[in-house]
Design an enzyme around this catalytic site. Structure first.
Site, mmCIF file in Angstrom:
data_model
loop_
_atom_site.group_PDB
_atom_site.id
_atom_site.type_symbol
_atom_site.label_atom_id
_atom_site.label_comp_id
_atom_site.label_asym_id
_atom_site.label_seq_id
_atom_site.Cartn_x
_atom_site.Cartn_y
_atom_site.Cartn_z
ATOM 1 N N SER A 144 40.095 42.092 42.626
ATOM 2 C CA SER A 144 38.690 42.727 42.225
ATOM 3 C C SER A 144 38.612 43.839 43.027
ATOM 4 O O SER A 144 39.103 44.331 44.019
ATOM 5 C CB SER A 144 37.660 41.527 42.577
ATOM 6 O OG SER A 144 36.456 42.231 42.406
ATOM 7 N N TYR A 157 33.468 35.475 47.845
ATOM 8 C CA TYR A 157 34.407 36.149 46.730
ATOM 9 C C TYR A 157 35.085 37.222 47.380
ATOM 10 O O TYR A 157 36.202 37.392 47.009
ATOM 11 C CB TYR A 157 33.738 36.386 45.504
ATOM 12 C CG TYR A 157 34.350 36.853 44.294
ATOM 13 C CD1 TYR A 157 35.529 35.976 44.069
ATOM 14 C CD2 TYR A 157 34.280 37.855 43.945
ATOM 15 C CE1 TYR A 157 36.063 36.439 42.771
ATOM 16 C CE2 TYR A 157 35.090 38.481 42.694
ATOM 17 C CZ TYR A 157 36.089 37.483 42.297
ATOM 18 O OH TYR A 157 36.698 37.954 41.370
#
Length: 306
Positions: A144, A157
């Site tokens: 990401s 995350y």
């Protein structure tokens, strides 16, 4: 159907919906054979049907990447069916949102690491010897933008996505000269149901008005990365500005992250185009219900790592 990857065998984890599904469909459109791995038997069967409808071959194997035995059985099934694996796409994973002071933060990190990192390691360690024997292949790891720059409330995350980035960087150097290529994909906010249950007010400010990427576009970008051997892909390209600023100085990175929380700035950069993440998810769910009522196959969105 394009045949630029005709008969290549592509294994995709987290393939039952969202980014994983669209990665699988993109490879199928280029003539590849697919091995689909995820926990949901029903959703895997739906994706397998969609691939067959495109004239491609697919094998769905219900798999839990947190289980070594399940991963081994999945790779054995792929080899029994196709005799080789040419591309591995590590996409399975989950995400948690919350501040570091949250009582659940430790467990959130542990849970996310188990699914997104240790699962990726298990699958890679099973597939890598096959690629080495073949003397060729590609490994794609889904990270990401937060694998390079963390945002507030996404600490757990971001920790995991940084780990995916580090793993990919190390692996790329370890397999250099072997004929095996490693790519890591860094999408920004994407229209999957990864954050569907997160209250919009709990999202980082920049994410509340950001127009998400389409998972179909991420899927096509993965195919292109494999064909070209691209080691790193950042989506959208304007996100490279944030990562460059972070590389120069954490203060610059933080300033850019703050600037992205200002809607006029986000609009100027083309990352806020009117449709927000939650609006995009609601629209896709409405479309899926309409298709279901009309008897058409539903378009799924998924837990992925973007």
């Amino acid at each position: 159907m394009s045949t630029r990857m005709n008969n290549k065998v592509v294994l995709v984890t987290g393939a039952s919906r969202g980014i994983g599904r669209d990665v699988a469909l993109a490879f199928a459109s280029h003539g590849a054979k697919l091995v689909l791995a995820a926990r949901s038997t029903q959703r895997l069967a739906q994706v397998e049907k969609e691939i067959h409808d495109r004239g491609a071959e697919a094998l769905s194997v219900p798999t839990d990447v947190t289980s070594q035995a399940s991963v081994q059985a999945m790779v054995d099934a792929a080899m029994h069916r196709f005799g080789r694996i040419d591309v591995l796409v590590n996409n399975a994973g989950v995400a948690k949102v919350g501040v570091i002071e949250s009582a659940t933060f430790h467990d959130d990190v542990s849970h996310t690491l188990e699914a997104s990192v240790f699962g990726m390691i298990r699958v890679t360690q099973q597939v890598l010897p096959i690629l080495r024997r073949q003397g060729s292949g590609s490994i794609v790891n889904m990270s990401s933008v937060m694998g390079r720059k963390a945002f507030a409330r996404f600490g757990s995350y971001a920790i995991v996505m940084h780990a995916v980035s580090a793993f990919s960087d190390a692996l790329r150097q370890e397999v250099a000269g072997s004929g095996i290529r490693v790519s890591v994909i860094h999408p920004a906010l994407t229209a999957t149901d990864l954050l569907r249950d997160v209250d919009e007010a709990q999202m980082p400010l920049a994410f509340r008005h950001m127009t998400p990427l389409r998972s179909e576009d991420v899927g096509r970008a993965v195919v292109t990365a494999v064909r070209r051997g691209t080691p790193r892909v950042v989506m959208p390209r304007v996100a490279n500005m944030l990562l460059l600023g972070e590389a120069l100085s954490p203060r610059i990175g933080d300033l850019i992250a703050h600037a992205l929380s200002l809607r006029p700035v986000a609009r100027l950069l083309g990352i806020s185009r009117g449709t927000t993440y939650h609006q995009a998810i609601a629209r896709r769910q409405d479309d899926a219900q309409i298709h279901s009522i009309s008897g058409e196959s539903t378009s799924q969105v998924t837990v992925g790592t973007g």
